[in-house]
Design a protein around this motif. Sequence first.
Motif, mmCIF file in Angstrom:
data_model
loop_
_atom_site.group_PDB
_atom_site.id
_atom_site.type_symbol
_atom_site.label_atom_id
_atom_site.label_comp_id
_atom_site.label_asym_id
_atom_site.label_seq_id
_atom_site.Cartn_x
_atom_site.Cartn_y
_atom_site.Cartn_z
ATOM 1 N N PHE A 237 39.929 45.496 31.206
ATOM 2 C CA PHE A 237 39.694 44.128 31.632
ATOM 3 C C PHE A 237 38.311 43.678 31.217
ATOM 4 O O PHE A 237 37.402 44.493 31.110
ATOM 5 C CB PHE A 237 39.868 44.029 33.151
ATOM 6 N N PRO A 238 38.124 42.379 30.966
ATOM 7 C CA PRO A 238 36.815 41.904 30.542
ATOM 8 C C PRO A 238 35.754 42.267 31.574
ATOM 9 O O PRO A 238 35.991 42.165 32.770
ATOM 10 C CB PRO A 238 36.989 40.387 30.469
ATOM 11 N N GLN A 239 34.595 42.707 31.075
ATOM 12 C CA GLN A 239 33.481 43.024 31.970
ATOM 13 C C GLN A 239 33.085 41.761 32.724
ATOM 14 O O GLN A 239 33.148 40.661 32.203
ATOM 15 C CB GLN A 239 32.288 43.513 31.154
ATOM 16 N N GLY A 240 32.633 41.946 33.970
ATOM 17 C CA GLY A 240 32.071 40.835 34.727
ATOM 18 C C GLY A 240 33.119 39.873 35.237
ATOM 19 O O GLY A 240 32.806 38.806 35.745
ATOM 20 N N GLU A 241 34.406 40.248 35.058
ATOM 21 C CA GLU A 241 35.455 39.343 35.496
ATOM 22 C C GLU A 241 35.440 39.212 37.022
ATOM 23 O O GLU A 241 35.729 38.178 37.579
ATOM 24 C CB GLU A 241 36.771 39.929 35.014
ATOM 25 N N ALA B 290 48.869 44.721 35.986
ATOM 26 C CA ALA B 290 48.428 43.837 37.073
ATOM 27 C C ALA B 290 47.422 44.598 37.921
ATOM 28 O O ALA B 290 47.639 45.768 38.237
ATOM 29 C CB ALA B 290 49.623 43.409 37.924
ATOM 30 N N VAL B 291 46.320 43.943 38.256
ATOM 31 C CA VAL B 291 45.304 44.567 39.111
ATOM 32 C C VAL B 291 45.087 43.657 40.315
ATOM 33 O O VAL B 291 44.979 42.432 40.170
ATOM 34 C CB VAL B 291 43.975 44.766 38.338
ATOM 35 N N ARG C 81 46.302 34.524 45.179
ATOM 36 C CA ARG C 81 46.427 33.850 43.879
ATOM 37 C C ARG C 81 46.756 34.846 42.774
ATOM 38 O O ARG C 81 46.464 36.040 42.898
ATOM 39 C CB ARG C 81 45.159 33.076 43.542
ATOM 40 N N VAL C 82 47.356 34.317 41.714
ATOM 41 C CA VAL C 82 47.685 35.131 40.538
ATOM 42 C C VAL C 82 46.992 34.497 39.345
ATOM 43 O O VAL C 82 47.063 33.274 39.162
ATOM 44 C CB VAL C 82 49.213 35.157 40.287
ATOM 45 N N GLU C 83 46.315 35.322 38.555
ATOM 46 C CA GLU C 83 45.666 34.816 37.337
ATOM 47 C C GLU C 83 46.253 35.539 36.135
ATOM 48 O O GLU C 83 46.139 36.763 36.042
ATOM 49 C CB GLU C 83 44.157 35.058 37.390
ATOM 50 N N ALA C 84 46.903 34.788 35.272
ATOM 51 C CA ALA C 84 47.456 35.372 34.044
ATOM 52 C C ALA C 84 46.462 35.081 32.932
ATOM 53 O O ALA C 84 46.403 33.962 32.416
ATOM 54 C CB ALA C 84 48.817 34.768 33.747
ATOM 55 N N LEU C 85 45.645 36.092 32.599
ATOM 56 C CA LEU C 85 44.517 35.858 31.690
ATOM 57 C C LEU C 85 44.969 35.428 30.299
ATOM 58 O O LEU C 85 44.373 34.539 29.706
ATOM 59 C CB LEU C 85 43.661 37.121 31.581
ATOM 60 N N ILE D 66 46.549 39.494 35.821
ATOM 61 C CA ILE D 66 47.598 40.030 34.944
ATOM 62 C C ILE D 66 47.159 39.944 33.496
ATOM 63 O O ILE D 66 46.627 38.917 33.071
ATOM 64 C CB ILE D 66 48.883 39.193 35.104
ATOM 65 N N ARG D 67 47.416 41.022 32.774
ATOM 66 C CA ARG D 67 47.241 40.990 31.315
ATOM 67 C C ARG D 67 48.460 41.641 30.687
ATOM 68 O O ARG D 67 49.032 42.573 31.258
ATOM 69 C CB ARG D 67 46.002 41.767 30.899
#
Length: 323
Positions: A3-7, A48-49, A59-63, A102-103
């Motif tokens: 996952f992107p750092q600092g997310e 999914a994390v 909430r759900v975030e689909a990157l 989610i990715r």
Amino acid sequence: MTFPQGETDASPLASGRAPGKIILFGEHAVVYGRPAIAAPVFRLQAEAVVYPDPEGVCRVEALDIGQQVMVATAGEDDPFARLVRLVCTALDRPLPPWRMVIRSEIPVASGLGSGAAVATAMARALLAAFGVEWSAAAVSALVYEVEKLHHGTPSGIDNTVIAYGRPVWFVRGQPPMPFAVGAALDLLIGDTGIASPTRLAVADVRRGWEADPSRFEALFDRIAAIVHEARTALAEGDRPRLGALMDANQEALAALGVSSPELERLCAAARAAGAWGAKLSGGGRGGNMIALVDPDRREPVTAALLAAGAHRVVHTTLTPTAQ
Ligand code: MEV
């Protein structure tokens, strides 16, 4: 996958993963009760994390698709919200104050089971965050409910092969069966790059079936015979036979109206470069095709697929198993 750092600063509560899938034989006819054979593709994963939500909402975030869904207010037709609500209802819990990120490496609307893989990864992450373990059958049944939003009348093969994570012989409404694979089989998955929602292809086949049931039933029977023969050829590790059966399955799929010039071009290029056979995989119209190759034909067939317009070629191997 990272996952992107600092997310987020918060530590994850739990995570879940799920593979993509290919249909080796029998798509579309499987919606009408005929058997099909499918396998997971572990090189393509959805993840999914679950984190605590900084604002205490669910909430759900689909990157990958830049989408954020607030579960409490999302519509009934939102697949992310539906999955979360189904898990909470099944466990008799209120919506948790969690942020699910989610990715997915699986292209959307490409026949590789992206919807079912994302839903399975989410279900696994949520269940783990709640401290609950479910069987593959229970996860599959839950994901099937979400699949109905994507597909309309899904057979259940995508959620089954992805939740069980093993190759399956599948008949609608029945538990999946393992099958024997007699030799390692190398498959190349070529992406036309054309998004094609399975729901639309399935709906078009249904319209054709309603208009001319005897023609479509005959095609479904033809596909079922191919799937049965393929089961024996898989057990015997008979690549030439499997290749011929893939070509025959592709012909029947084209007759159902779910092929496309791009899919035909990739299949022809793979065959000309030495693949044993090739066919579309999944809903068709666009999305992905598969080609069966010997190990020493992997590189030339990959090059031929790319030269014929494939946006990406992924290699996967079906490993030998006893039944
Ligand atoms: C999609 O992966 C396979 C189809 O047969 C649809 C279904 O079985 O639900 C096209």
